[in-house]
Scaffold this motif. Structure first.
Motif, PDB file in Angstrom:
ATOM      1  N   ASP A   1      69.597  48.457  24.510  1.00  0.00           N
ATOM      2  CA  ASP A   1      68.366  47.888  25.041  1.00  0.00           C
ATOM      3  C   ASP A   1      68.639  46.444  25.403  1.00  0.00           C
ATOM      4  O   ASP A   1      69.085  45.660  24.584  1.00  0.00           O
ATOM      5  N   GLU A   2      68.409  46.136  26.646  1.00  0.00           N
ATOM      6  CA  GLU A   2      68.685  44.780  27.105  1.00  0.00           C
ATOM      7  C   GLU A   2      67.555  43.820  26.782  1.00  0.00           C
ATOM      8  O   GLU A   2      67.630  42.647  27.098  1.00  0.00           O
ATOM      9  N   GLY A   3      66.507  44.304  26.162  1.00  0.00           N
ATOM     10  CA  GLY A   3      65.423  43.436  25.730  1.00  0.00           C
ATOM     11  C   GLY A   3      64.569  42.901  26.853  1.00  0.00           C
ATOM     12  O   GLY A   3      63.889  41.902  26.696  1.00  0.00           O
ATOM     13  N   GLU A   4      64.589  43.567  27.999  1.00  0.00           N
ATOM     14  CA  GLU A   4      63.799  43.084  29.123  1.00  0.00           C
ATOM     15  C   GLU A   4      62.304  43.187  28.843  1.00  0.00           C
ATOM     16  O   GLU A   4      61.547  42.330  29.232  1.00  0.00           O
ATOM     17  N   HIS A   5      61.918  44.260  28.207  1.00  0.00           N
ATOM     18  CA  HIS A   5      60.504  44.490  27.938  1.00  0.00           C
ATOM     19  C   HIS A   5      60.303  44.593  26.435  1.00  0.00           C
ATOM     20  O   HIS A   5      60.674  45.578  25.825  1.00  0.00           O
ATOM     21  N   VAL A   6      59.709  43.593  25.847  1.00  0.00           N
ATOM     22  CA  VAL A   6      59.427  43.625  24.421  1.00  0.00           C
ATOM     23  C   VAL A   6      58.000  44.116  24.253  1.00  0.00           C
ATOM     24  O   VAL A   6      57.060  43.489  24.720  1.00  0.00           O
ATOM     25  N   LEU A   7      57.852  45.294  23.641  1.00  0.00           N
ATOM     26  CA  LEU A   7      56.545  45.885  23.462  1.00  0.00           C
ATOM     27  C   LEU A   7      56.170  45.885  21.995  1.00  0.00           C
ATOM     28  O   LEU A   7      57.019  46.039  21.126  1.00  0.00           O
ATOM     29  N   GLU A   8      54.899  45.733  21.732  1.00  0.00           N
ATOM     30  CA  GLU A   8      54.420  45.809  20.358  1.00  0.00           C
ATOM     31  C   GLU A   8      54.500  47.264  19.911  1.00  0.00           C
ATOM     32  O   GLU A   8      54.109  48.175  20.625  1.00  0.00           O
ATOM     33  N   THR A   9      55.042  47.475  18.737  1.00  0.00           N
ATOM     34  CA  THR A   9      55.170  48.832  18.228  1.00  0.00           C
ATOM     35  C   THR A   9      54.108  49.115  17.179  1.00  0.00           C
ATOM     36  O   THR A   9      53.648  48.214  16.483  1.00  0.00           O
ATOM     37  N   VAL A  10      53.708  50.373  17.091  1.00  0.00           N
ATOM     38  CA  VAL A  10      52.754  50.834  16.088  1.00  0.00           C
ATOM     39  C   VAL A  10      53.439  51.955  15.321  1.00  0.00           C
ATOM     40  O   VAL A  10      53.918  52.913  15.918  1.00  0.00           O
ATOM     41  N   SER A  11      53.495  51.830  14.022  1.00  0.00           N
ATOM     42  CA  SER A  11      54.167  52.823  13.190  1.00  0.00           C
ATOM     43  C   SER A  11      53.561  54.199  13.363  1.00  0.00           C
ATOM     44  O   SER A  11      52.350  54.364  13.461  1.00  0.00           O
TER      45      SER A  11
END
Length: 146
Positions: free
Chosen positions: A111-121
């Motif tokens: 993952d190149e980290g272009e899109h950092v998304l909030e994660t939900v468990s």
């Protein structure tokens, strides 16, 4: 949206159990506590095994598609895989059965980290699924998922 709302992707323990941004359901980590979690892991493992075998056969049948980078827009990839699955099922239906490849390649893409998304468990969702699986006493533990 993929997968459709209310659906999820089975993933192995190397991935996080998530509801968002991509619904992934993973097995419970070891040591597994409780019969419900053990039963869930068993069904999860069997279902993933069937899926992996199908992808292995499709990789053999469609080498030119699956063993190199797809040259389509990333939003079109699910359509390519769906088309291959449909063609594969037609082949199976007429008796053209292929053995899956023996090799288990790991995807080296990072993952190149272009899109950092909030994660939900997804742990609460997995717990709910586990409770539902455990409540289904009429489904034998050796259910074949076909």
């Amino acid at each position: 949206m993929y997968p459709p709302p209310g659906h999820f992707i089975l993933a192995d323990g190397g991935y996080p159990c998530l509801q968002h941004p991509l619904p992934l359901i993973t097995p419970y980590k070891r040591p597994v506590r409780g019969v419900g979690a053990q039963r869930f892991n068993l069904h999860h493992s069997r279902a993933r095994s069937i899926i992996e075998r199908a992808f292995g056969m499709m990789k053999t049948r469609f080498r030119s598609i699956f063993l190199k980078a797809l040259e389509v827009h990333h939003t079109f990839v699910p359509h390519v895989i769906t088309a291959c699955a449909i063609l594969h099922n037609i082949c199976l239906g007429v008796g053209d059965i292929m053995a899956p490849e023996d090799e288990h390649e790991e995807d080296d893409a990072e993952d190149e980290g272009e899109h950092v998304l909030e994660t939900v468990s997804g742990a609460p969702w997995r717990d709910q699924l586990s409770a539902e699986v455990s409540a289904l006493e009429e489904v034998p533990i050796d259910h074949d998922y076909l």
